[in-house]
Design a protein around this motif. Structure first.
Motif, short mmCIF file in Angstrom:
data_model
loop_
_atom_site.label_atom_id
_atom_site.label_comp_id
_atom_site.label_asym_id
_atom_site.label_seq_id
_atom_site.Cartn_x
_atom_site.Cartn_y
_atom_site.Cartn_z
N GLY A 107 23.68 -6.74 -37.08
CA GLY A 107 24.74 -6.71 -36.17
C GLY A 107 26.12 -6.58 -36.65
O GLY A 107 26.29 -6.84 -37.70
N ILE A 112 30.70 -8.30 -40.73
CA ILE A 112 31.85 -9.04 -41.21
C ILE A 112 31.55 -10.28 -42.05
O ILE A 112 32.35 -10.49 -43.13
CB ILE A 112 32.53 -9.51 -40.02
N ASN A 179 41.40 -5.07 -35.35
CA ASN A 179 40.44 -4.73 -34.39
C ASN A 179 40.97 -3.82 -33.52
O ASN A 179 41.52 -4.27 -32.29
CB ASN A 179 39.83 -6.11 -33.85
N ASN A 183 39.17 -6.58 -28.74
CA ASN A 183 38.42 -7.66 -27.96
C ASN A 183 39.35 -8.88 -28.52
O ASN A 183 39.22 -9.39 -29.34
CB ASN A 183 37.00 -7.88 -28.24
N ASP A 211 37.41 -3.64 -37.81
CA ASP A 211 36.55 -3.74 -36.81
C ASP A 211 36.44 -2.62 -35.66
O ASP A 211 37.43 -2.82 -34.90
CB ASP A 211 36.59 -5.08 -36.24
N TYR A 214 34.28 -0.98 -30.84
CA TYR A 214 34.66 -0.38 -29.42
C TYR A 214 35.25 1.03 -29.31
O TYR A 214 35.82 1.60 -28.70
CB TYR A 214 35.81 -1.25 -28.83
N ALA A 245 25.94 -1.73 -30.77
CA ALA A 245 25.62 -2.63 -29.71
C ALA A 245 26.51 -2.63 -28.49
O ALA A 245 25.98 -2.69 -27.44
CB ALA A 245 26.10 -4.16 -30.16
N LYS A 246 27.73 -2.24 -28.50
CA LYS A 246 28.73 -1.79 -27.37
C LYS A 246 28.53 -0.48 -26.84
O LYS A 246 28.26 -0.32 -25.87
CB LYS A 246 30.10 -2.32 -28.05
N ARG A 254 20.56 -6.05 -32.42
CA ARG A 254 21.29 -6.66 -33.74
C ARG A 254 21.23 -5.71 -34.83
O ARG A 254 20.61 -5.80 -35.85
CB ARG A 254 20.69 -7.83 -34.20
N ILE A 255 21.82 -4.48 -34.41
CA ILE A 255 22.40 -3.40 -35.78
C ILE A 255 23.71 -3.22 -35.73
O ILE A 255 24.15 -2.63 -34.77
CB ILE A 255 21.52 -2.29 -35.35
C1 LIG Z 1 30.79 -7.66 -29.82
C2 LIG Z 1 31.67 -7.72 -30.94
C3 LIG Z 1 31.16 -7.68 -32.30
C4 LIG Z 1 29.89 -7.93 -32.73
O1 LIG Z 1 29.01 -7.12 -32.65
P1 LIG Z 1 27.51 -7.07 -32.95
O2 LIG Z 1 26.87 -5.88 -33.47
O3 LIG Z 1 26.69 -7.51 -31.60
O4 LIG Z 1 27.20 -8.16 -33.82
C5 LIG Z 1 32.19 -7.46 -33.57
N1 LIG Z 1 33.50 -7.50 -33.04
C6 LIG Z 1 33.83 -7.65 -31.78
C7 LIG Z 1 35.40 -7.27 -31.70
C8 LIG Z 1 32.91 -7.76 -30.78
O5 LIG Z 1 33.64 -7.86 -29.57
#
Ligand SMILES: *Cc1c(COP(=O)(O)O)cnc(C)c1O
Length: 406
Positions: A107, A112, A179, A183, A211, A214, A245-246, A254-255
């Protein structure tokens, strides 16, 4: 005879003691309790897409299991997926990375954490703009670093200025976290804004953890810009984090991955080899399909989010006392509800984002996330990764709650 009580033998490490349960947990627990007792709770607290993982991706995972791809891989991930990440980054951003720059992680969250482990020493300062994603400060503390918050407000569209950045930098500053899209705010940095920040970053030679989880969910024709694309010198200072993930509704697989200078990627791979080893093998093959297979489902999901986003923001802004920026990315709105502070609802005085959310949940059975969890107590976070019907019904209830305050 020993006089030690059993309790005295349980001692947590200093690091474990610095990590707290998030303040928002109390609201989540109350919502879960109400649901268990049979109350229908409308929830805006989802931190993941409400869409299923696309069928072709699931099938790739199933195929991998059937083909016996169920053993250890290289700790830093399979070469096929690293190459696919390089190709994706080249196509989407123009950046050139080789497999030696890529680490596949459990993930993006773990990318991070591994990056912090690889580049931070105890006492190093990490600059974190507020509102922040909840895990950044705690992850910094876990490696012994010091989170230093840079405050932004809705008036500044929740973005830091070069001046703010420069003022926050000390000789101990090692890393800035960006970011975009954000989020919880959905804000994105433009190319010009990133260029202004880049001047300061280069002047002081700090690193940037970008990061970009998104990046596929950006609306109104706006473009995602990675700070790494500004110049080769910036690229060398950037730790670019992303994942599936998103973008592909794969939160449970979890990648994630990171792209960084080869020595950093190598160190992260070594750290990973002694902690988790490789990310789950079939999940890596499924992620490969996510990156290389058809991308139509990403667009379908984005279109649906866009519709919900507009309706949610419009109806929130129609509530007297609430103001909400139109988020440009991700799937959250982050309205300012501070005009309600000092007022009373049926279940008591509202003093902050936690009491606002607690009273709203008790009285109207609507669950939101208090902004204090993101370092922004004047706000609450609502996710639109939920049905349009629930959005319409839930916002009506919030409107009724706010108008009942005295
Ligand atoms: C969901 C999210 C993550 C983590 O994503 P995973 O791949 O599920 O670990 C990291 N940063 C932000 C800002 C997020 O919203």
């Amino acid at each position: 005879m020993s006089t030690a009580t059993p309790q005295k033998t349980i001692r947590l490490s200093e690091k474990a003691s610095t990590v707290k349960d998030s303040i928002t947990m109390a609201i989540t627990a109350l919502a879960a309790q109400m649901t268990a007792e049979g109350t229908k709770v409308l929830s805006f607290s989802a931190g993941e897409p409400d869409f299923d993982t696309p069928q072709n991706i699931k099938q790739a995972g199933i195929n991998a299991i059937k083909a016996g791809k169920t053993k250890y891989t290289a700790a830093s991930g399979i070469i096929e997926l690293k190459k696919a990440v390089c190709k994706k980054l080249k196509q989407d951003t123009g950046l050139t990375y080789g497999p030696e720059n890529i680490v596949i992680t459990c993930g993006a969250k773990h990318a991070i954490y591994n990056a912090f482990m690889a580049v931070l020493n105890p006492g190093d300062e990490v600059l974190i703009p507020t509102p922040y994603w909840v895990s950044y400060p705690d992850q910094a503390k876990l490696v012994g670093a010091i989170p230093v918050l840079i405050e932004t407000t809705d008036k500044a569209e929740f973005k830091i200025t070069p001046d703010q950045l420069e003022k926050a930098i000390t000789p101990k500053t090692r890393l800035l976290i960006l970011n975009s899209p954000s989020n919880p705010t959905g804000s994105i940095y433009t190319q010009a804004e990133l260029e202004d920040l880049a001047e300061i970053i280069l002047k002081y030679q700090i690193m940037v953890l970008s990061d970009e989880i998104y990046e596929k969910l950006i609306y109104d024709g706006e473009k995602h810009i990675s700070i790494a694309t500004l110049s080769p010198r910036l690229k060398a200072l950037t730790l670019l984090v992303d994942g599936v993930a998103k973008s592909h509704s794969m939160t449970g697989w979890r990648i994630g991955y990171i792209a960084a200078e080869a020595p950093i990627a190598k160190a992260m791979g070594q750290i990973q080899s002694h902690t988790t080893s490789n990310p789950t093998t079939p999940a890596q093959w499924a992620a490969l399909e996510a990156l290389e297979g058809p991308q139509a489902t990403v667009q379908t999901m984005k279109k649906e989010f866009d519709t919900r986003r507009k309706i949610m923001v419009e109806s929130l802004n129609a509530i007297p006392g609430i103001t909400c920026l139109l988020p440009k990315g991700a799937f959250y709105t982050f309205p300012n509800i501070s005009s309600c502070y000092g007022k009373k609802s049926a279940s008591g005085l509202i003093t902050d984002s936690v009491t606002f959310c607690a009273n709203l949940l008790k009285e109207e059975h609507v669950a939101c996330v208090p902004g204090s969890g993101f370092g922004a107590d004047n706000h609450i976070r609502l996710s639109y990764a939920t049905s349009l019907n629930d959005i319409k019904e839930g916002i009506k209830k919030i409107a009724r709650f706010v108008s009942s305050l005295a």
